[in-house]
Write an enzyme that holds these catalytic residues in place. Structure first.
Site, mmCIF file in Angstrom:
data_model
loop_
_atom_site.group_PDB
_atom_site.id
_atom_site.type_symbol
_atom_site.label_atom_id
_atom_site.label_comp_id
_atom_site.label_asym_id
_atom_site.label_seq_id
_atom_site.Cartn_x
_atom_site.Cartn_y
_atom_site.Cartn_z
ATOM 1 N N HIS A 121 1.067 -0.730 -0.287
ATOM 2 C CA HIS A 121 0.159 0.023 0.092
ATOM 3 C C HIS A 121 1.099 0.962 0.102
ATOM 4 O O HIS A 121 2.014 1.343 0.641
ATOM 5 C CB HIS A 121 -0.891 -0.138 1.026
ATOM 6 C CG HIS A 121 -2.268 1.159 1.257
ATOM 7 N ND1 HIS A 121 -1.518 2.364 1.622
ATOM 8 C CD2 HIS A 121 -3.729 0.569 1.232
ATOM 9 C CE1 HIS A 121 -2.790 3.073 1.383
ATOM 10 N NE2 HIS A 121 -4.316 2.286 1.132
ATOM 11 N N ASP B 259 2.790 -5.022 8.409
ATOM 12 C CA ASP B 259 1.500 -3.868 7.970
ATOM 13 C C ASP B 259 0.497 -4.812 8.010
ATOM 14 O O ASP B 259 0.120 -5.827 7.171
ATOM 15 C CB ASP B 259 1.340 -3.777 7.179
ATOM 16 C CG ASP B 259 0.002 -2.728 6.125
ATOM 17 O OD1 ASP B 259 -1.116 -2.500 6.886
ATOM 18 O OD2 ASP B 259 0.136 -2.238 5.289
ATOM 19 N N GLN C 257 -5.240 -5.066 7.016
ATOM 20 C CA GLN C 257 -5.856 -6.330 5.943
ATOM 21 C C GLN C 257 -5.906 -8.042 6.114
ATOM 22 O O GLN C 257 -6.518 -8.772 5.897
ATOM 23 C CB GLN C 257 -5.790 -6.448 4.401
ATOM 24 C CG GLN C 257 -5.035 -4.636 3.481
ATOM 25 C CD GLN C 257 -6.711 -4.392 3.114
ATOM 26 O OE1 GLN C 257 -7.716 -5.422 3.613
ATOM 27 N NE2 GLN C 257 -6.843 -3.360 3.874
ATOM 28 N N LYS D 26 -11.103 -1.061 10.013
ATOM 29 C CA LYS D 26 -10.918 -2.676 9.266
ATOM 30 C C LYS D 26 -11.364 -3.371 9.988
ATOM 31 O O LYS D 26 -11.941 -4.639 9.435
ATOM 32 C CB LYS D 26 -9.337 -2.459 8.677
ATOM 33 C CG LYS D 26 -9.580 -1.103 7.280
ATOM 34 C CD LYS D 26 -8.480 -1.519 6.539
ATOM 35 C CE LYS D 26 -7.670 -0.129 6.068
ATOM 36 N NZ LYS D 26 -8.586 0.323 5.027
ATOM 37 N N CYS E 124 -4.754 2.572 -4.018
ATOM 38 C CA CYS E 124 -3.573 2.915 -3.285
ATOM 39 C C CYS E 124 -2.353 2.013 -3.373
ATOM 40 O O CYS E 124 -1.825 1.704 -2.764
ATOM 41 C CB CYS E 124 -3.561 3.474 -1.710
ATOM 42 S SG CYS E 124 -4.487 5.013 -1.641
#
Length: 404
Positions: free
Chosen positions: A122, A199, A202, A225, A363
């Site tokens: 991202h 990260d 997700q 999220k 992104c």
């Protein structure tokens, strides 16, 4: 497994209509809907407990502080961090990554030093490093991916040099749904004495995360999220690293004492939490974590993986379909194009059918360049989505394709 119909009742927005069609919300990778328990908890705090946290001697301030710090403990348990001091509240994954990049580069990187990231990152895990490259002359080394959207560990290993200072990698791609082998990557990096940032924006909403099992040095995720409020996020960092890093911002709460000659900083985690935190949002995030924990992260993972497999199978029945990200066991995201139909046209027409998907580069423009495209249509799943909604998506795509 949980009762999907009962769960959907916790999210009133899912029962609304769009253009006189039932809403089919498949934009969960961008943000998830919020259950009533989260909204009720935040409303109750504003109505009954609202006061600035920390240092207040009065009753409401102490109550609000207790809720805020209880939320930190909820987060700690959720990702199995060893210590509560290792949980820092931020505005989201983006700020968490920027915090580490800025502070780490200030302390540990100089011109010619290298960071390893991947093709599928991202922008939040690309641009901060580019800012440091312009500022300090660091170098960015990029892990390639194959056509299925997978990383080759041998190619990753070969990127390490004596100038490699850190690795920063997404656990799950927001475009491809690829689940990266981060545990193995962390082991390889640590063999080179290199720390790793993960990260988890997700991954955290979709399956259980254990930062001790991963042995990552830093881990970032966002509240919105994972069915929590916007504007709140988490950075986990190993205490040994957080102690070494300089503060990212200055101001109230992160200071121990200030004079015009010298300032000393608070102990962890407050050293990295300048200013008034969004203490109502932290309470909302804790309630969201309680919600998914009660359903069971393994149950959520099983449900979403079944939806993803089913969607991939059904999508392959569409003439001219191009699917991006075909890893076996990929997670909760299906990105596609159909023939020469522009992704914006597909998304706009699906919207008129009540189907909410995301279109564009997501992104992740370097990833689009890798596939030679400008963007995709992305359907992304959550714990409340159903096979019937997948069927509606597939039927909608076929209907739009016929129009062209």
């Amino acid at each position: 497994m949980y009762d999907i119909n009962k769960v959907r009742q916790d999210f009133p927005i899912l029962s609304r209509t769009v253009y006189d069609k039932p809403l089919v919300y498949l934009d969960n990778a961008a943000t998830t809907q919020k259950p009533l328990c989260v909204l009720d908890a935040m409303r109750d705090e504003y109505l009954n407990v609202n006061a600035n946290v920390h240092r207040g001697v009065h009753y409401l301030s102490q109550q609000a502080t207790d809720l805020h710090e209880a939320a930190r403990e909820t987060v700690r348990k959720f990702i199995n961090a060893p210590k509560i001091e290792e949980i820092i509240f931020t505005r989201g994954t983006t700020e968490s990554l920027n915090l580490v990049v800025s502070s780490f580069c200030d302390e540990f990187m100089s011109e010619g030093d290298e960071v390893i990231i991947s093709t599928m990152e991202h922008h939040s895990n690309i641009v901060p490093w580019q800012l440091q490259a312009a500022k300090k002359g660091i170098a960015i080394r990029v892990i390639p991916i194959n056509d299925k959207g997978e990383i080759n560990l041998d190619e990753f290993t070969h990127l390490f040099t004596d100038r490699t200072k850190i690795v920063s990698i997404a656990q799950v791609s927001n475009v491809l749904g690829t689940v990266n082998p981060v545990k193995e990557m962390i082991k390889i990096a640590h063999e080179h004495d290199v720390p790793v940032i993960v990260d988890g924006a997700q991954s955290t909403p979709h399956f259980a995360v254990d930062v001790q099992d991963l042995d990552c040095d830093f881990f970032a995720f966002s509240g919105h999220k994972i069915y929590g409020p916007t504007g709140i996020g988490v950075l986990y960092g190993k205490e040994e690293w957080l102690d070494k890093l300089p503060p990212y911002q200055g101001g109230g709460e992160m200071i121990e004492s200030v004079s015009f000659e010298k300032t000393t900083f608070e102990k962890l985690p407050f050293k990295f939490e300048a200013g008034t935190p969004d203490y109502v949002a932290t309470h909302g995030l804790a309630k969201a974590i309680d919600y998914v924990s009660a359903l069971g992260m393994d149950n959520i993972a099983k449900h979403e993986q079944e939806l993803t497999r089913y969607c991939m199978e059904q999508m392959k029945t569409i003439d001219g379909i191009r699917l991006f990200g075909e890893q076996e066991g990929k997670d909760a995201v299906v990105s596609f194009l159909v023939g020469d139909i522009h992704h914006m046209d597909m998304g706009t027409l699906l919207d008129r059918l009540g189907i909410a998907v995301r279109t564009g580069h997501h992104c992740a423009q370097p990833l689009m360049d890798r596939y030679g495209i400008l963007g995709t249509v992305r359907a992304s799943f959550a714990l409340y989505n159903t096979k019937e909604e997948v069927d509606a998506l597939v039927a909608g795509v076929k209907r739009v394709a016929m129009m062209f």
